[in-house]
Design a protein around this motif. Sequence first.
Motif, PDB file in Angstrom:
ATOM      1  N   GLY A  24     -45.498  27.932  79.992  1.00  9.24           N
ATOM      2  CA  GLY A  24     -44.850  26.941  80.837  1.00  9.24           C
ATOM      3  C   GLY A  24     -45.527  25.589  80.881  1.00  9.24           C
ATOM      4  N   THR A  25     -46.614  25.411  80.122  1.00 13.16           N
ATOM      5  CA  THR A  25     -47.364  24.158  80.193  1.00 13.16           C
ATOM      6  C   THR A  25     -46.576  22.970  79.640  1.00 13.16           C
ATOM      7  OG1 THR A  25     -49.482  25.315  80.086  1.00 13.16           O
ATOM      8  CG2 THR A  25     -49.489  22.990  79.473  1.00 13.16           C
ATOM      9  N   CYS A  26     -45.904  23.168  78.501  1.00 11.51           N
ATOM     10  CA  CYS A  26     -45.215  22.037  77.879  1.00 11.51           C
ATOM     11  C   CYS A  26     -43.700  22.233  77.879  1.00 11.51           C
ATOM     12  CB  CYS A  26     -45.736  21.791  76.470  1.00 11.51           C
ATOM     13  SG  CYS A  26     -45.321  23.057  75.264  1.00 11.51           S
ATOM     14  N   THR A  27     -42.985  21.130  77.982  1.00 17.01           N
ATOM     15  CA  THR A  27     -41.522  21.150  78.109  1.00 17.01           C
ATOM     16  C   THR A  27     -40.819  21.669  76.857  1.00 17.01           C
ATOM     17  OG1 THR A  27     -41.621  19.323  79.676  1.00 17.01           O
ATOM     18  CG2 THR A  27     -39.499  19.737  78.645  1.00 17.01           C
ATOM     19  N   PRO A  28     -41.201  21.266  75.636  1.00 20.94           N
ATOM     20  CA  PRO A  28     -40.473  21.743  74.466  1.00 20.94           C
ATOM     21  C   PRO A  28     -40.417  23.266  74.365  1.00 20.94           C
ATOM     22  CG  PRO A  28     -41.876  19.906  73.858  1.00 20.94           C
ATOM     23  CD  PRO A  28     -42.244  20.276  75.257  1.00 20.94           C
ATOM     24  N   CYS A  29     -41.494  23.928  74.730  1.00 19.79           N
ATOM     25  CA  CYS A  29     -41.531  25.394  74.665  1.00 19.79           C
ATOM     26  C   CYS A  29     -40.853  26.006  75.892  1.00 19.79           C
ATOM     27  CB  CYS A  29     -42.986  25.855  74.564  1.00 19.79           C
ATOM     28  SG  CYS A  29     -43.214  27.636  74.564  1.00 19.79           S
ATOM     29  N   ARG A  30     -41.217  25.532  77.068  1.00 23.52           N
ATOM     30  CA  ARG A  30     -40.717  26.118  78.320  1.00 23.52           C
ATOM     31  C   ARG A  30     -39.204  25.996  78.439  1.00 23.52           C
ATOM     32  NH1 ARG A  30     -43.013  22.831  81.495  1.00 23.52           N
ATOM     33  NH2 ARG A  30     -41.198  21.584  82.084  1.00 23.52           N
ATOM     34  N   ILE A  31     -38.678  24.805  78.193  1.00 25.13           N
ATOM     35  CA  ILE A  31     -37.239  24.554  78.331  1.00 25.13           C
ATOM     36  C   ILE A  31     -36.506  24.789  77.011  1.00 25.13           C
ATOM     37  CG2 ILE A  31     -35.488  22.855  78.968  1.00 25.13           C
ATOM     38  CD1 ILE A  31     -37.290  23.720  81.270  1.00 25.13           C
ATOM     39  N   GLY A  32     -37.148  24.403  75.903  1.00 24.04           N
ATOM     40  CA  GLY A  32     -36.483  24.490  74.607  1.00 24.04           C
ATOM     41  C   GLY A  32     -36.069  25.899  74.236  1.00 24.04           C
ATOM     42  N   ALA A  33     -36.930  26.880  74.526  1.00 23.11           N
ATOM     43  CA  ALA A  33     -36.596  28.260  74.167  1.00 23.11           C
ATOM     44  C   ALA A  33     -35.407  28.783  74.966  1.00 23.11           C
ATOM     45  CB  ALA A  33     -37.813  29.160  74.375  1.00 23.11           C
ATOM     46  N   VAL A  34     -35.341  28.424  76.250  1.00 21.99           N
ATOM     47  CA  VAL A  34     -34.209  28.837  77.090  1.00 21.99           C
ATOM     48  C   VAL A  34     -32.916  28.217  76.560  1.00 21.99           C
ATOM     49  CG1 VAL A  34     -33.218  28.770  79.413  1.00 21.99           C
ATOM     50  CG2 VAL A  34     -35.685  29.116  79.109  1.00 21.99           C
ATOM     51  N   ARG A  35     -32.987  26.913  76.257  1.00 16.51           N
ATOM     52  CA  ARG A  35     -31.819  26.240  75.686  1.00 16.51           C
ATOM     53  C   ARG A  35     -31.459  26.841  74.323  1.00 16.51           C
ATOM     54  NH1 ARG A  35     -32.218  24.136  80.216  1.00 16.51           N
ATOM     55  NH2 ARG A  35     -31.135  26.105  80.516  1.00 16.51           N
ATOM     56  N   GLY A  36     -32.486  27.271  73.570  1.00 15.58           N
ATOM     57  CA  GLY A  36     -32.237  27.859  72.256  1.00 15.58           C
ATOM     58  C   GLY A  36     -31.395  29.117  72.333  1.00 15.58           C
ATOM     59  N   MET A  58     -35.985  33.092  69.993  1.00 13.03           N
ATOM     60  CA  MET A  58     -35.901  32.160  71.120  1.00 13.03           C
ATOM     61  C   MET A  58     -36.114  32.885  72.453  1.00 13.03           C
ATOM     62  SD  MET A  58     -35.472  28.961  70.393  1.00 13.03           S
ATOM     63  CE  MET A  58     -34.928  27.824  69.109  1.00 13.03           C
ATOM     64  N   GLU A  59     -35.515  34.053  72.576  1.00 14.37           N
ATOM     65  CA  GLU A  59     -35.669  34.821  73.817  1.00 14.37           C
ATOM     66  C   GLU A  59     -37.120  35.236  74.023  1.00 14.37           C
ATOM     67  OE1 GLU A  59     -33.551  38.689  75.949  1.00 14.37           O
ATOM     68  OE2 GLU A  59     -33.704  38.614  73.777  1.00 14.37           O
ATOM     69  N   PHE A  60     -37.775  35.642  72.945  1.00 11.39           N
ATOM     70  CA  PHE A  60     -39.178  36.037  73.003  1.00 11.39           C
ATOM     71  C   PHE A  60     -40.038  34.869  73.482  1.00 11.39           C
ATOM     72  CE2 PHE A  60     -43.386  36.387  71.052  1.00 11.39           C
ATOM     73  CZ  PHE A  60     -43.754  37.676  71.391  1.00 11.39           C
ATOM     74  N   CYS A  61     -39.795  33.686  72.926  1.00 13.76           N
ATOM     75  CA  CYS A  61     -40.550  32.504  73.315  1.00 13.76           C
ATOM     76  C   CYS A  61     -40.302  32.150  74.775  1.00 13.76           C
ATOM     77  CB  CYS A  61     -40.188  31.330  72.409  1.00 13.76           C
ATOM     78  SG  CYS A  61     -41.095  29.808  72.775  1.00 13.76           S
ATOM     79  N   ALA A  62     -39.057  32.258  75.220  1.00 13.25           N
ATOM     80  CA  ALA A  62     -38.733  31.937  76.614  1.00 13.25           C
ATOM     81  C   ALA A  62     -39.471  32.859  77.579  1.00 13.25           C
ATOM     82  CB  ALA A  62     -37.226  32.050  76.828  1.00 13.25           C
ATOM     83  N   CYS A 122     -48.754  24.190  71.639  1.00 13.36           N
ATOM     84  CA  CYS A 122     -49.435  25.201  70.826  1.00 13.36           C
ATOM     85  C   CYS A 122     -48.443  25.847  69.870  1.00 13.36           C
ATOM     86  CB  CYS A 122     -50.125  26.249  71.701  1.00 13.36           C
ATOM     87  SG  CYS A 122     -49.036  27.551  72.320  1.00 13.36           S
ATOM     88  N   ALA A 123     -48.926  26.826  69.107  1.00 14.80           N
ATOM     89  CA  ALA A 123     -48.113  27.433  68.054  1.00 14.80           C
ATOM     90  C   ALA A 123     -46.987  28.309  68.587  1.00 14.80           C
ATOM     91  CB  ALA A 123     -49.004  28.257  67.131  1.00 14.80           C
ATOM     92  N   LEU A 124     -47.037  28.730  69.843  1.00 12.56           N
ATOM     93  CA  LEU A 124     -45.952  29.562  70.366  1.00 12.56           C
ATOM     94  C   LEU A 124     -44.624  28.813  70.280  1.00 12.56           C
ATOM     95  CD1 LEU A 124     -44.702  31.994  71.719  1.00 12.56           C
ATOM     96  CD2 LEU A 124     -45.547  31.173  73.923  1.00 12.56           C
ATOM     97  N   GLY A 125     -44.564  27.638  70.852  1.00 13.69           N
ATOM     98  CA  GLY A 125     -43.354  26.831  70.753  1.00 13.69           C
ATOM     99  C   GLY A 125     -43.183  26.211  69.382  1.00 13.69           C
TER     100      GLY A 125
END
Length: 500
Positions: free
Chosen positions: A428-440, A419-423, A471-474
């Motif tokens: 930052g383009t999409c919310t699930p990845c940008r915010i989700g990883a931080v929340r994770g 999760m930290e790596f993804c954050a 994309c596949a990152l998130g």
Amino acid sequence: MKIWLPSDAAAKACGAEAVLAALRHEAEQRCVTLEIARNGSRGMIWLEPLLELETPAGRIGFGPMTPADVAGVFEAPESHPKAVGLVEEIPFFKRQTRLTFARCGRIEPLSLAQFAATEGWAGLRKALKMTQSEVVEEVFASGLRGRGGAGFPTGIKWRTVAAAQADQKYIVCNVDEGDSGSFADRMLIEGDPFCLVEGMAIAGHAVGATRGYVYIRSEYPDAIAVMRAAIAMAKPFLAEAGFEMEVRVGAGAYVCGEETALLNSLEGKRGTVRTKPPLPALKGLFGKPTVVNNLLSLAAVPWILAHGAKAYESFGMDRSRGTIPLQIGGNVKRGGLFETGFGITLGELVEDICGGTATGRPVKAVQVGGPLGAYHPVSDYHLPFCYEQFAGQGGLVGHAGLVVHDDTADMLKLARFAMEFCAIESCGTCTPCRIGAVRGVEVIDRIAAGDASAMPLLEDLCQTMKLGSLCALGGFTPYPVQSAIRHFPADFPCSREAAE
């Protein structure tokens, strides 16, 4: 005497240049005429620097070498304590099926003569005698799929670009290779760069592209230098194919391994993911039809053209055809690159070929597919390397990097790292990845502190990221998290299984 010593970055990191200096000094002191050839790595990283002495019987290996070991090679090579015998008879090497990496370690990377003497340009010459559609169909019939992680059929992508109408088309080679535990792209460029030149020229002829770009991350200075030199030397062959190439250096953003973020970076923009459609095959680099392939996909093409689609398709299993260069690292006794046909099991590779852990402790988990790949327990040792088989077990082959962990690994901490790596790496383009990883990261910290209510929240968050990311990152970040929870519940104090 003729000695081969790798100029590969891994060998250099292990002290190859100090060994080189010692060789020259020893030869001077002994008045011995010494020829030193700098080859690529054989991929047996635990033996690097691997010095090879040329003999009538073949090349005898010594490794891992230090400057203090050099004198013995001149005095009594047959009884040297670091002698490993004929290099190509070492079990780790002998058990491989080397197609893409057949020349790596055998030749000097920038020797056109040695490249040509080992089937170099054979695929390109054959391709230039074929029509564009015939080349495309040959690649399609081979079953070659994207080796960068997605596993998309290469022939379908080429068909789409070939059929597109445009005044300009491009071939883009993805050498961003940001996955931890992955080094095949770098190793091939530093050991056999003309193979990639040939593969890209064939791709250009097949789809009607006249220009190609090799996108290499800035952390690979040796690969960048070798690739630029190879392109300059290969200009007569490129001119025959009507193709031009150049190297572009990326800043090292992990997300630029995603094809559309890579294209933005190539255009001088910020490396952010584009929405699809349009597909890059129709509207890619500078808005033109573009083939974006991983280096390993393009480097497999010359062998396919030289030997035929049926020969390549004869390796592998299910819809995973050909060979896969597996890259093994982490806590492992014999780590390195092992190229083989799809179908070898995870257990055979880790325990038999690689010898288990370097510490001697039991294996706890093997992460397959890079930092966003799933963690596999020993109970998954029966899994054959195959896109379909790994997908069926909630995993992915990805770029085929493996990182081995022994029984001291804390899977909660490893899940948090994902999760930290993804954050950190999110564009930052999409919310699930940008915010989700931080929340994770925050939710996993709550779990570590004993908050049982955070467990279902983490599962919901993983599903949102998996289904909603652009994309596949998130989309793949949940794989290591969910697999860690599923297979190692005792490391998560709040899980239902641990509570029971």
